[in-house]
Motif scaffolding. Structure first.
Motif, PDB file in Angstrom:
ATOM      1  N   LEU A 154       0.847  -1.187   0.000  1.00  0.00           N
ATOM      2  CA  LEU A 154       0.000   0.000   0.000  1.00  0.00           C
ATOM      3  C   LEU A 154       0.886   1.242   0.000  1.00  0.00           C
ATOM      4  N   PRO A 155       0.334   2.399  -0.349  1.00  0.00           N
ATOM      5  CA  PRO A 155       1.146   3.623  -0.347  1.00  0.00           C
ATOM      6  C   PRO A 155       1.734   3.906   1.038  1.00  0.00           C
ATOM      7  N   THR A 156       2.900   4.512   1.044  1.00  0.00           N
ATOM      8  CA  THR A 156       3.544   4.891   2.299  1.00  0.00           C
ATOM      9  C   THR A 156       3.157   6.324   2.661  1.00  0.00           C
ATOM     10  N   PHE A 157       3.541   6.759   3.856  1.00  0.00           N
ATOM     11  CA  PHE A 157       3.143   8.079   4.337  1.00  0.00           C
ATOM     12  C   PHE A 157       3.624   9.207   3.430  1.00  0.00           C
ATOM     13  N   ASP A 158       4.738   9.026   2.743  1.00  0.00           N
ATOM     14  CA  ASP A 158       5.250  10.099   1.901  1.00  0.00           C
ATOM     15  C   ASP A 158       4.528  10.199   0.561  1.00  0.00           C
ATOM     16  N   GLU A 159       3.684   9.219   0.237  1.00  0.00           N
ATOM     17  CA  GLU A 159       2.984   9.206  -1.049  1.00  0.00           C
ATOM     18  C   GLU A 159       1.555   9.744  -0.954  1.00  0.00           C
ATOM     19  N   VAL A 160       1.074   9.985   0.256  1.00  0.00           N
ATOM     20  CA  VAL A 160      -0.314  10.410   0.437  1.00  0.00           C
ATOM     21  C   VAL A 160      -0.341  11.672   1.285  1.00  0.00           C
ATOM     22  N   LEU A 161      -1.098  12.665   0.839  1.00  0.00           N
ATOM     23  CA  LEU A 161      -1.320  13.870   1.629  1.00  0.00           C
ATOM     24  C   LEU A 161      -2.813  13.972   1.897  1.00  0.00           C
ATOM     25  N   LEU A 162      -3.200  13.823   3.152  1.00  0.00           N
ATOM     26  CA  LEU A 162      -4.586  13.952   3.562  1.00  0.00           C
ATOM     27  C   LEU A 162      -4.816  15.421   3.884  1.00  0.00           C
ATOM     28  N   CYS A 163      -5.547  16.110   3.015  1.00  0.00           N
ATOM     29  CA  CYS A 163      -5.728  17.551   3.135  1.00  0.00           C
ATOM     30  C   CYS A 163      -6.898  17.898   4.052  1.00  0.00           C
ATOM     31  N   THR A 164      -6.713  18.948   4.821  1.00  0.00           N
ATOM     32  CA  THR A 164      -7.750  19.522   5.669  1.00  0.00           C
ATOM     33  C   THR A 164      -7.662  21.038   5.517  1.00  0.00           C
ATOM     34  N   PRO A 165      -8.608  21.771   6.057  1.00  0.00           N
ATOM     35  CA  PRO A 165      -8.482  23.239   6.010  1.00  0.00           C
ATOM     36  C   PRO A 165      -7.237  23.743   6.757  1.00  0.00           C
ATOM     37  N   GLN A 166      -6.667  22.922   7.642  1.00  0.00           N
ATOM     38  CA  GLN A 166      -5.479  23.326   8.399  1.00  0.00           C
ATOM     39  C   GLN A 166      -4.167  22.920   7.717  1.00  0.00           C
ATOM     40  N   ALA A 204      -8.381  17.310  -1.542  1.00  0.00           N
ATOM     41  CA  ALA A 204      -7.684  18.545  -1.889  1.00  0.00           C
ATOM     42  C   ALA A 204      -8.645  19.730  -1.971  1.00  0.00           C
ATOM     43  N   ASP A 205      -9.930  19.470  -2.140  1.00  0.00           N
ATOM     44  CA  ASP A 205     -10.922  20.538  -2.193  1.00  0.00           C
ATOM     45  C   ASP A 205     -11.082  21.236  -0.845  1.00  0.00           C
ATOM     46  N   GLU A 206     -10.556  20.651   0.226  1.00  0.00           N
ATOM     47  CA  GLU A 206     -10.665  21.251   1.549  1.00  0.00           C
ATOM     48  C   GLU A 206      -9.527  22.220   1.867  1.00  0.00           C
ATOM     49  N   LEU A 207      -8.540  22.305   0.997  1.00  0.00           N
ATOM     50  CA  LEU A 207      -7.445  23.246   1.232  1.00  0.00           C
ATOM     51  C   LEU A 207      -7.979  24.676   1.223  1.00  0.00           C
ATOM     52  N   SER A 208      -7.377  25.539   2.020  1.00  0.00           N
ATOM     53  CA  SER A 208      -7.782  26.941   2.022  1.00  0.00           C
ATOM     54  C   SER A 208      -7.463  27.568   0.662  1.00  0.00           C
ATOM     55  N   TYR A 209      -8.059  28.701   0.398  1.00  0.00           N
ATOM     56  CA  TYR A 209      -7.854  29.372  -0.888  1.00  0.00           C
ATOM     57  C   TYR A 209      -6.379  29.710  -1.102  1.00  0.00           C
ATOM     58  N   ASP A 210      -5.741  30.283  -0.089  1.00  0.00           N
ATOM     59  CA  ASP A 210      -4.329  30.676  -0.223  1.00  0.00           C
ATOM     60  C   ASP A 210      -3.432  29.466  -0.476  1.00  0.00           C
ATOM     61  N   VAL A 211      -3.655  28.391   0.258  1.00  0.00           N
ATOM     62  CA  VAL A 211      -2.843  27.176   0.085  1.00  0.00           C
ATOM     63  C   VAL A 211      -3.095  26.589  -1.304  1.00  0.00           C
TER      64      VAL A 211
END
Length: 148
Positions: free
Chosen positions: A8-20, A49-56
């Motif tokens: 399965l993917p490792t931690f460096d291959e997945v970015l779980l996006c939040t507003p923070q 990725a749709d949860e990222l803030s506008y600036d990010v």
């Protein structure tokens, strides 16, 4: 799932996006994905990725545009909630949009995940709490506030 023994993917291959999620986290992730020598055969995935803030989101798009010209063999998947398709990231990357429908039946997907998330040697670990010595599990309830 076409290669059941592939890890399965490792931690460096997945970015779980939040507003923070910070711009630095997104930049580090995109650099790992889009730098020619570091990627190899890995498939990088940005979840929600749709949860990222506008600036990010703006900074992520600019960095993506800048770095993608250095590597034409990158493998990047951006998953977004279809109910938020008009947020910044889905709009900015709409030219690459692919509507995804699971290609495998749910029991087959569950069997695949059970293969990867089963603890090899049953021990006194937390995996003994879940059915079939799984190291992950989902606890849910239709009622709120029942102590999950």
């Amino acid at each position: 799932m076409n290669s059941p023994n592939q890890p399965l993917p490792t931690f460096d291959e997945v970015l779980l996006c939040t507003p923070q999620t910070t711009p630095e986290q997104v930049e580090l992730f995109l650099r790992r994905c889009l730098t020619p020598c570091s990627g190899g055969e890995k498939i990088y995935t940005m979840l929600y990725a749709d949860e990222l803030s506008y600036d990010v989101s703006c900074r992520a798009e600019m960095l993506f545009q800048h770095l993608q010209c250095y590597n034409s063999t990158y493998r990047l998947v951006i998953l977004c909630n279809c109910e938020r398709e008009h947020s910044y990231i889905p709009s900015a990357f709409s030219q690459y949009k692919v509507h995804m429908i699971p290609q495998r039946p749910l029991p087959e997907i569950q069997k695949y995940l059970q293969h990867h998330y089963r603890v090899a040697q049953p021990s006194s670990s937390a995996a003994s709490v879940f059915k079939h010595n799984m190291c992950v599990g989902i606890v849910s309830s239709k009622r709120a506030g029942v102590g999950k």
